[in-house]
Design a protein around this motif. Sequence first.
Motif, PDB file in Angstrom:
ATOM      1  N   GLN A 488       0.873  -1.173   0.000  1.00 35.74           N
ATOM      2  CA  GLN A 488       0.000   0.000   0.000  1.00 35.74           C
ATOM      3  C   GLN A 488       0.910   1.223   0.000  1.00 35.74           C
ATOM      4  OE1 GLN A 488      -2.592   0.000   3.384  1.00 35.74           O
ATOM      5  NE2 GLN A 488      -3.317   2.074   3.015  1.00 35.74           N
ATOM      6  N   VAL A 489       0.684   2.154  -0.914  1.00 34.84           N
ATOM      7  CA  VAL A 489       1.489   3.379  -0.956  1.00 34.84           C
ATOM      8  C   VAL A 489       0.810   4.414  -0.052  1.00 34.84           C
ATOM      9  CG1 VAL A 489       2.430   5.210  -2.415  1.00 34.84           C
ATOM     10  CG2 VAL A 489       2.298   2.867  -3.290  1.00 34.84           C
ATOM     11  N   LEU A 490       1.527   4.856   0.974  1.00 37.19           N
ATOM     12  CA  LEU A 490       0.966   5.760   1.984  1.00 37.19           C
ATOM     13  C   LEU A 490       1.203   7.218   1.587  1.00 37.19           C
ATOM     14  CD1 LEU A 490       2.272   3.799   5.104  1.00 37.19           C
ATOM     15  CD2 LEU A 490       0.040   3.581   4.009  1.00 37.19           C
ATOM     16  N   ASN A 491       0.482   8.116   2.235  1.00 40.26           N
ATOM     17  CA  ASN A 491       0.684   9.553   2.006  1.00 40.26           C
ATOM     18  C   ASN A 491       1.913  10.007   2.786  1.00 40.26           C
ATOM     19  OD1 ASN A 491      -1.541   9.961   0.315  1.00 40.26           O
ATOM     20  ND2 ASN A 491      -2.905   9.929   2.086  1.00 40.26           N
ATOM     21  N   SER A 492       3.055   9.873   2.160  1.00 46.51           N
ATOM     22  CA  SER A 492       4.305  10.187   2.851  1.00 46.51           C
ATOM     23  C   SER A 492       4.521  11.698   2.921  1.00 46.51           C
ATOM     24  CB  SER A 492       5.474   9.542   2.095  1.00 46.51           C
ATOM     25  OG  SER A 492       6.691  10.062   2.549  1.00 46.51           O
ATOM     26  N   PRO A 493       5.011  12.177   4.079  1.00 46.16           N
ATOM     27  CA  PRO A 493       5.308  13.607   4.187  1.00 46.16           C
ATOM     28  C   PRO A 493       6.610  13.994   3.487  1.00 46.16           C
ATOM     29  CG  PRO A 493       5.871  12.479   6.238  1.00 46.16           C
ATOM     30  CD  PRO A 493       5.261  11.445   5.339  1.00 46.16           C
ATOM     31  N   TYR A 494       7.346  12.984   2.987  1.00 45.72           N
ATOM     32  CA  TYR A 494       8.663  13.259   2.402  1.00 45.72           C
ATOM     33  C   TYR A 494       8.595  13.417   0.891  1.00 45.72           C
ATOM     34  CZ  TYR A 494      10.249  11.279   6.878  1.00 45.72           C
ATOM     35  OH  TYR A 494      10.453  11.003   8.204  1.00 45.72           O
ATOM     36  N   SER A 495       9.437  14.288   0.360  1.00 41.89           N
ATOM     37  CA  SER A 495       9.625  14.377  -1.092  1.00 41.89           C
ATOM     38  C   SER A 495      10.635  13.305  -1.505  1.00 41.89           C
ATOM     39  CB  SER A 495      10.173  15.753  -1.476  1.00 41.89           C
ATOM     40  OG  SER A 495      11.505  15.885  -0.980  1.00 41.89           O
ATOM     41  N   ILE A 496      10.741  13.060  -2.797  1.00 44.10           N
ATOM     42  CA  ILE A 496      11.726  12.081  -3.296  1.00 44.10           C
ATOM     43  C   ILE A 496      13.137  12.499  -2.875  1.00 44.10           C
ATOM     44  CG2 ILE A 496      12.869  11.240  -5.396  1.00 44.10           C
ATOM     45  CD1 ILE A 496      10.168  10.867  -6.676  1.00 44.10           C
ATOM     46  N   GLU A 497      13.448  13.793  -2.972  1.00 40.90           N
ATOM     47  CA  GLU A 497      14.796  14.257  -2.616  1.00 40.90           C
ATOM     48  C   GLU A 497      15.088  14.032  -1.135  1.00 40.90           C
ATOM     49  OE1 GLU A 497      16.990  14.986  -4.860  1.00 40.90           O
ATOM     50  OE2 GLU A 497      15.440  14.762  -6.393  1.00 40.90           O
ATOM     51  N   GLN A 498      14.081  14.286  -0.282  1.00 39.39           N
ATOM     52  CA  GLN A 498      14.272  14.073   1.163  1.00 39.39           C
ATOM     53  C   GLN A 498      14.484  12.582   1.459  1.00 39.39           C
ATOM     54  OE1 GLN A 498      10.567  16.019   2.272  1.00 39.39           O
ATOM     55  NE2 GLN A 498      11.681  17.576   3.440  1.00 39.39           N
ATOM     56  N   LEU A 499      13.671  11.748   0.797  1.00 45.70           N
ATOM     57  CA  LEU A 499      13.808  10.296   1.002  1.00 45.70           C
ATOM     58  C   LEU A 499      15.166   9.806   0.525  1.00 45.70           C
ATOM     59  CD1 LEU A 499      10.281   8.939  -0.041  1.00 45.70           C
ATOM     60  CD2 LEU A 499      11.338   8.762   2.214  1.00 45.70           C
ATOM     61  N   LEU A 500      15.588  10.311  -0.620  1.00 41.12           N
ATOM     62  CA  LEU A 500      16.879   9.909  -1.178  1.00 41.12           C
ATOM     63  C   LEU A 500      18.000  10.218  -0.191  1.00 41.12           C
ATOM     64  CD1 LEU A 500      18.347   8.736  -3.631  1.00 41.12           C
ATOM     65  CD2 LEU A 500      18.491  11.049  -4.558  1.00 41.12           C
ATOM     66  N   GLU A 501      17.926  11.407   0.410  1.00 41.57           N
ATOM     67  CA  GLU A 501      18.951  11.806   1.378  1.00 41.57           C
ATOM     68  C   GLU A 501      18.899  10.922   2.623  1.00 41.57           C
ATOM     69  OE1 GLU A 501      20.296  15.794   3.881  1.00 41.57           O
ATOM     70  OE2 GLU A 501      18.898  16.013   2.204  1.00 41.57           O
ATOM     71  N   LEU A 502      17.683  10.675   3.148  1.00 45.82           N
ATOM     72  CA  LEU A 502      17.521   9.845   4.351  1.00 45.82           C
ATOM     73  C   LEU A 502      18.009   8.415   4.118  1.00 45.82           C
ATOM     74  CD1 LEU A 502      13.958  10.945   5.558  1.00 45.82           C
ATOM     75  CD2 LEU A 502      16.034  11.020   6.946  1.00 45.82           C
TER      76      LEU A 502
END
Length: 638
Positions: A488-502
Amino acid sequence: MHHLLQSHFGYQTFRPGQGEVIQSIVSGHSAAAIFPTGAGKSLCYQLSALCLPHLTLVVSPLLALMKDQLEFLQGKGIAAASIDSAQSKAEAQEVMNRVRSGELKILMISVERLNNERFRQFIARVPLSLLVVDEAHCISEWGHNFRPDYLKLPVYMQELAIPQVLLLTATATTAVIEDMGNKLGVQAEDVVLTGFYRPNLDLSVRGVSQHDKLASLIAWLEDKHQHSGIIYVTLQQSAELVAGQLKQQGIAAQAYHAGMSAEDRQQIQQQFMSGASKLIVATIAFGMGIDKSDIRYVAHYDLPKSIENYAQEIGRAGRDGLPSHCLVLANADNLNVLENFVYGDTPEAGAIRYVLEEISQQQGQWQLVLNSLANDANIRLLSLKTLLVYLELLGVIKPAYSYFAEYKFKLPGKSEQQLITRFHGERSDFIEALLQSCDKARTWYTINFDQLEQIYPSDRQRVLTALEYLDGQGLIELQAKTMTQVYQVLNSPYSIEQLLELLTEKFLAKEQSEIKRIHELLAFFTGKSCLSRRLGQYFSDEQLRQNCGHCSVCRGQVALLPEVTPLAPLESFDFEEVSAEIVNKLGHQASSVLISRFLCGLTTPVFTKLRVRKLRGFALFEHYRFARVKDWVDSHLS
């Protein structure tokens, strides 16, 4: 408990810790047994299973572990079986029938079996008393052998309504014990830790140059090679090389590694277990599930991967309690090879971005086939599973279910009409609709769930239950293919760039943690205090309060590592010459990371697909530090 111990197992008394663990289980608690290798962890679930009313389900990481334990249980007259990939369909069906009838007390499976929709359908209808997690440290990110599939066990335990769990491991630090307990609901008072010290093991570490290793090993084996023993090496080619060199010196030795066929590996293992072969030169592919009591020595020709690996590997010696010898031939020459294995697991930022962009394009649900995604993103399978777990922990995706994308069946020696007329009323109508909606080839019928839904509305669960029944009765021959994971794809508060960094940070932290583990290993082997005592302390065991008196350090032989053999400077190589073939093969994918991995001999899915091992330059720099090779490659690409 004591009556069962004597009547079924032929033992008069429990070994340390066994009685306490079994008492916790039969009293209705979950428990953990942290015992050294060979100290009798398996008896804790084997005897408990006889006391419990329903089936005990044992999750084990390797077929070899299951095979040995099953032979032992069957020899004791205990109804136990496994469902595994090596079985024929008929064999697996027979085991399932024994489970359904309540005849079996213990069923052993791999952790991956729980990803199988058909298996979960089956086991959900069976009452379960206990889940046993063998090699339980695999559930912890802080463990030395983290397996992402283990993280799903708490969910499966809840889904299958299993009331208790028993965790078994030999190698768990304080952080890992706490992590395991938290994830699977084991209270601190039900964790039984018996102590790590094995007084019959003589631990030695010698600082030896690469050039002198073989001579040093041969001298050490002089009074030992008539007995059973294992020599561990890091690389597959080293196993072949060292075994060949020992044979030239008149010492019978056999190589064993993952590059051999399954048949050859099994034959070598059987010869070793029977005593026909005395000495095995092996990578770590050998050893899990080797329950041979009279192994008199274990030598590490190369450094082990970690202190945990070292502890597991020496733990295979002297299980009968008789004196046994453990030697490490230590130098830092192999350090770069160990470190490079770690670097090879870290996915590139571009590969992580590929996965994130795939998710961002989904509407509500994301369906994926792991192997296909690993190839498309060029991420090793284990690293991809870890990435998906990280995304779960960050609240980006949530596992919904997994299923086989394709179900096929054929009618063994029957016509469609014969199958339909076996049933009456609504069931007959359902069978007719099922056959009518299938996509038919010459002999195989492929289930078309959408088509069936239009002709005869039936939920997927009902269809699968019917197929399992028909298969079990021998009315059809059922096959399932292509495991598909659904998130299930959730409503993530992160952008792709933020996720990439994390995520990049997370993988780099994991990488540094593994590198640190290698350097802790080196510090351990070159330390100036008792090896046995420090090993115990590493695994939360403070019971050995004085020095052992019989390790190499206690004998006054502190290991001094020789100078590292100098390598030719990278600048002396022609970059164009060594990289031309891989750059040409990779085309637009030719990043500095991939070129460096190729030169260091680190495999990735794209390398497997392109068959790059035979190209000029592959593994040319396997003894060089990856970071140094990458800097050199970058300097030529910029």
